[in-house]
Design a protein around this motif. Structure first.
Motif, PDB file in Angstrom:
ATOM      1  N   MET A   1      16.476  31.650 -34.155  1.00 19.77           N
ATOM      2  CA  MET A   1      17.550  32.581 -33.891  1.00 19.77           C
ATOM      3  C   MET A   1      18.851  31.798 -33.804  1.00 19.77           C
ATOM      4  SD  MET A   1      18.343  34.877 -30.517  1.00 19.77           S
ATOM      5  CE  MET A   1      17.117  36.141 -30.722  1.00 19.77           C
ATOM      6  N   ALA A   2      19.879  32.285 -34.459  1.00 16.43           N
ATOM      7  CA  ALA A   2      21.186  31.640 -34.421  1.00 16.43           C
ATOM      8  C   ALA A   2      21.779  31.760 -33.023  1.00 16.43           C
ATOM      9  CB  ALA A   2      22.110  32.277 -35.444  1.00 16.43           C
ATOM     10  N   LYS A   3      22.502  30.757 -32.639  1.00 10.15           N
ATOM     11  CA  LYS A   3      23.144  30.748 -31.324  1.00 10.15           C
ATOM     12  C   LYS A   3      24.641  30.952 -31.492  1.00 10.15           C
ATOM     13  CE  LYS A   3      19.484  29.572 -28.876  1.00 10.15           C
ATOM     14  NZ  LYS A   3      19.035  30.161 -27.661  1.00 10.15           N
ATOM     15  N   THR A   4      25.253  31.611 -30.530  1.00 12.99           N
ATOM     16  CA  THR A   4      26.684  31.826 -30.491  1.00 12.99           C
ATOM     17  C   THR A   4      27.233  31.123 -29.271  1.00 12.99           C
ATOM     18  OG1 THR A   4      26.492  33.970 -31.555  1.00 12.99           O
ATOM     19  CG2 THR A   4      28.495  33.577 -30.293  1.00 12.99           C
ATOM     20  N   GLN A   5      28.321  30.432 -29.458  1.00 12.99           N
ATOM     21  CA  GLN A   5      28.936  29.732 -28.337  1.00 12.99           C
ATOM     22  C   GLN A   5      29.855  30.665 -27.580  1.00 12.99           C
ATOM     23  OE1 GLN A   5      30.683  25.946 -29.224  1.00 12.99           O
ATOM     24  NE2 GLN A   5      31.967  25.982 -27.406  1.00 12.99           N
ATOM     25  N   LEU A   6      29.715  30.669 -26.258  1.00 19.61           N
ATOM     26  CA  LEU A   6      30.588  31.430 -25.374  1.00 19.61           C
ATOM     27  C   LEU A   6      31.305  30.449 -24.457  1.00 19.61           C
ATOM     28  CD1 LEU A   6      28.111  34.226 -24.216  1.00 19.61           C
ATOM     29  CD2 LEU A   6      29.840  34.394 -26.002  1.00 19.61           C
ATOM     30  N   ASN A   7      32.543  30.715 -24.175  1.00 19.74           N
ATOM     31  CA  ASN A   7      33.291  29.917 -23.207  1.00 19.74           C
ATOM     32  C   ASN A   7      33.678  30.839 -22.066  1.00 19.74           C
ATOM     33  OD1 ASN A   7      33.409  27.449 -24.759  1.00 19.74           O
ATOM     34  ND2 ASN A   7      34.783  28.560 -26.124  1.00 19.74           N
ATOM     35  N   VAL A   8      33.320  30.446 -20.871  1.00 19.43           N
ATOM     36  CA  VAL A   8      33.649  31.260 -19.705  1.00 19.43           C
ATOM     37  C   VAL A   8      34.371  30.391 -18.677  1.00 19.43           C
ATOM     38  CG1 VAL A   8      31.708  32.837 -20.039  1.00 19.43           C
ATOM     39  CG2 VAL A   8      31.423  30.846 -18.585  1.00 19.43           C
ATOM     40  N   ARG A   9      35.174  31.035 -17.883  1.00 13.99           N
ATOM     41  CA  ARG A   9      35.882  30.335 -16.806  1.00 13.99           C
ATOM     42  C   ARG A   9      35.390  30.902 -15.475  1.00 13.99           C
ATOM     43  NH1 ARG A   9      40.120  27.316 -18.602  1.00 13.99           N
ATOM     44  NH2 ARG A   9      40.885  27.796 -20.683  1.00 13.99           N
ATOM     45  N   VAL A  10      34.968  29.995 -14.612  1.00 11.51           N
ATOM     46  CA  VAL A  10      34.539  30.371 -13.267  1.00 11.51           C
ATOM     47  C   VAL A  10      35.162  29.381 -12.294  1.00 11.51           C
ATOM     48  CG1 VAL A  10      32.358  31.407 -14.036  1.00 11.51           C
ATOM     49  CG2 VAL A  10      32.415  28.994 -13.409  1.00 11.51           C
ATOM     50  N   ASP A  11      35.204  29.759 -11.027  1.00 14.28           N
ATOM     51  CA  ASP A  11      35.749  28.822 -10.052  1.00 14.28           C
ATOM     52  C   ASP A  11      34.772  27.664  -9.860  1.00 14.28           C
ATOM     53  OD1 ASP A  11      33.839  29.459  -7.922  1.00 14.28           O
ATOM     54  OD2 ASP A  11      34.964  31.323  -7.660  1.00 14.28           O
ATOM     55  N   GLU A  12      35.263  26.586  -9.283  1.00 14.52           N
ATOM     56  CA  GLU A  12      34.458  25.370  -9.157  1.00 14.52           C
ATOM     57  C   GLU A  12      33.190  25.591  -8.339  1.00 14.52           C
ATOM     58  OE1 GLU A  12      32.949  21.921 -10.000  1.00 14.52           O
ATOM     59  OE2 GLU A  12      34.799  22.625 -10.922  1.00 14.52           O
ATOM     60  N   ALA A  13      33.266  26.406  -7.295  1.00 10.79           N
ATOM     61  CA  ALA A  13      32.081  26.660  -6.469  1.00 10.79           C
ATOM     62  C   ALA A  13      30.993  27.361  -7.281  1.00 10.79           C
ATOM     63  CB  ALA A  13      32.458  27.499  -5.251  1.00 10.79           C
ATOM     64  N   THR A  14      31.382  28.311  -8.122  1.00  9.07           N
ATOM     65  CA  THR A  14      30.413  29.017  -8.967  1.00  9.07           C
ATOM     66  C   THR A  14      29.811  28.066  -9.988  1.00  9.07           C
ATOM     67  OG1 THR A  14      31.606  31.089  -8.668  1.00  9.07           O
ATOM     68  CG2 THR A  14      30.107  30.958 -10.553  1.00  9.07           C
ATOM     69  N   ALA A  15      30.652  27.228 -10.587  1.00 16.40           N
ATOM     70  CA  ALA A  15      30.165  26.252 -11.567  1.00 16.40           C
ATOM     71  C   ALA A  15      29.162  25.298 -10.924  1.00 16.40           C
ATOM     72  CB  ALA A  15      31.343  25.485 -12.167  1.00 16.40           C
ATOM     73  N   GLU A  16      29.480  24.828  -9.742  1.00 18.18           N
ATOM     74  CA  GLU A  16      28.579  23.897  -9.054  1.00 18.18           C
ATOM     75  C   GLU A  16      27.258  24.579  -8.688  1.00 18.18           C
ATOM     76  OE1 GLU A  16      26.984  20.520  -7.859  1.00 18.18           O
ATOM     77  OE2 GLU A  16      28.898  20.711  -8.902  1.00 18.18           O
ATOM     78  N   ALA A  17      27.337  25.804  -8.230  1.00 20.20           N
ATOM     79  CA  ALA A  17      26.115  26.545  -7.895  1.00 20.20           C
ATOM     80  C   ALA A  17      25.249  26.724  -9.145  1.00 20.20           C
ATOM     81  CB  ALA A  17      26.465  27.906  -7.290  1.00 20.20           C
ATOM     82  N   ALA A  18      25.864  27.027 -10.273  1.00 19.77           N
ATOM     83  CA  ALA A  18      25.118  27.197 -11.525  1.00 19.77           C
ATOM     84  C   ALA A  18      24.466  25.876 -11.936  1.00 19.77           C
ATOM     85  CB  ALA A  18      26.042  27.713 -12.621  1.00 19.77           C
ATOM     86  N   ARG A  19      25.206  24.774 -11.840  1.00 20.92           N
ATOM     87  CA  ARG A  19      24.639  23.458 -12.171  1.00 20.92           C
ATOM     88  C   ARG A  19      23.427  23.151 -11.288  1.00 20.92           C
ATOM     89  NH1 ARG A  19      30.142  21.840 -11.625  1.00 20.92           N
ATOM     90  NH2 ARG A  19      31.148  21.982 -13.663  1.00 20.92           N
ATOM     91  N   GLU A  20      23.569  23.394  -9.988  1.00 27.16           N
ATOM     92  CA  GLU A  20      22.479  23.118  -9.047  1.00 27.16           C
ATOM     93  C   GLU A  20      21.241  23.971  -9.358  1.00 27.16           C
ATOM     94  OE1 GLU A  20      23.868  23.558  -5.034  1.00 27.16           O
ATOM     95  OE2 GLU A  20      25.385  21.998  -5.282  1.00 27.16           O
ATOM     96  N   ARG A  21      21.446  25.257  -9.612  1.00 29.88           N
ATOM     97  CA  ARG A  21      20.311  26.144  -9.910  1.00 29.88           C
ATOM     98  C   ARG A  21      19.619  25.744 -11.207  1.00 29.88           C
ATOM     99  NH1 ARG A  21      17.703  28.670  -6.502  1.00 29.88           N
ATOM    100  NH2 ARG A  21      17.296  30.388  -7.880  1.00 29.88           N
ATOM    101  N   ALA A  22      20.406  25.384 -12.218  1.00 30.79           N
ATOM    102  CA  ALA A  22      19.818  24.952 -13.485  1.00 30.79           C
ATOM    103  C   ALA A  22      18.993  23.691 -13.273  1.00 30.79           C
ATOM    104  CB  ALA A  22      20.916  24.711 -14.530  1.00 30.79           C
ATOM    105  N   THR A  23      19.530  22.750 -12.515  1.00 28.61           N
ATOM    106  CA  THR A  23      18.815  21.509 -12.222  1.00 28.61           C
ATOM    107  C   THR A  23      17.529  21.801 -11.446  1.00 28.61           C
ATOM    108  OG1 THR A  23      20.863  20.237 -12.217  1.00 28.61           O
ATOM    109  CG2 THR A  23      18.976  19.264 -11.080  1.00 28.61           C
TER     110      THR A  23
END
Length: 90
Positions: A1-23
């Motif tokens: 399946m082809a992938k599409t790139q998305l760019n999103v902007r979130v605050d730093e706390a949200t970005a860090e929470a997402a990084r932690e959950r992914a890890t």
């Protein structure tokens, strides 16, 4: 399946929470976000199915009167009403 790139902007706390959950899950950020969206879409679909089921139960008598099925009969009971030309009929 082809992938599409998305760019999103979130605050730093949200970005860090997402990084932690992914890890914690052992997946990439891309996969983590993809899983969140798929889960959300599935919940919306499930909500729709539940709402449609409730609607059908609430208006069962009306549908039975309109389409010929007796209230309380099983869904497999054939109707006597002519449905020629309706989708799914022969």
């Amino acid at each position: 399946m082809a992938k599409t790139q998305l760019n999103v902007r979130v605050d730093e706390a949200t970005a860090e929470a997402a990084r932690e959950r992914a890890t914690q899950r052992g997946v990439s950020m891309n996969r983590y976000i993809e899983e969140l969206v798929l889960k959300d879409a599935g919940e919306v679909g499930q909500t729709f199915v539940e709402a449609a089921s409730d609607f059908m139960k609430q208006y069962e008598r009306v549908f039975a009167e309109e389409f010929g099925r007796q209230e309380g009969s099983s869904p497999a009971t054939p109707c006597t009403t002519d449905h020629e030309g309706l989708p799914g009929t022969t």
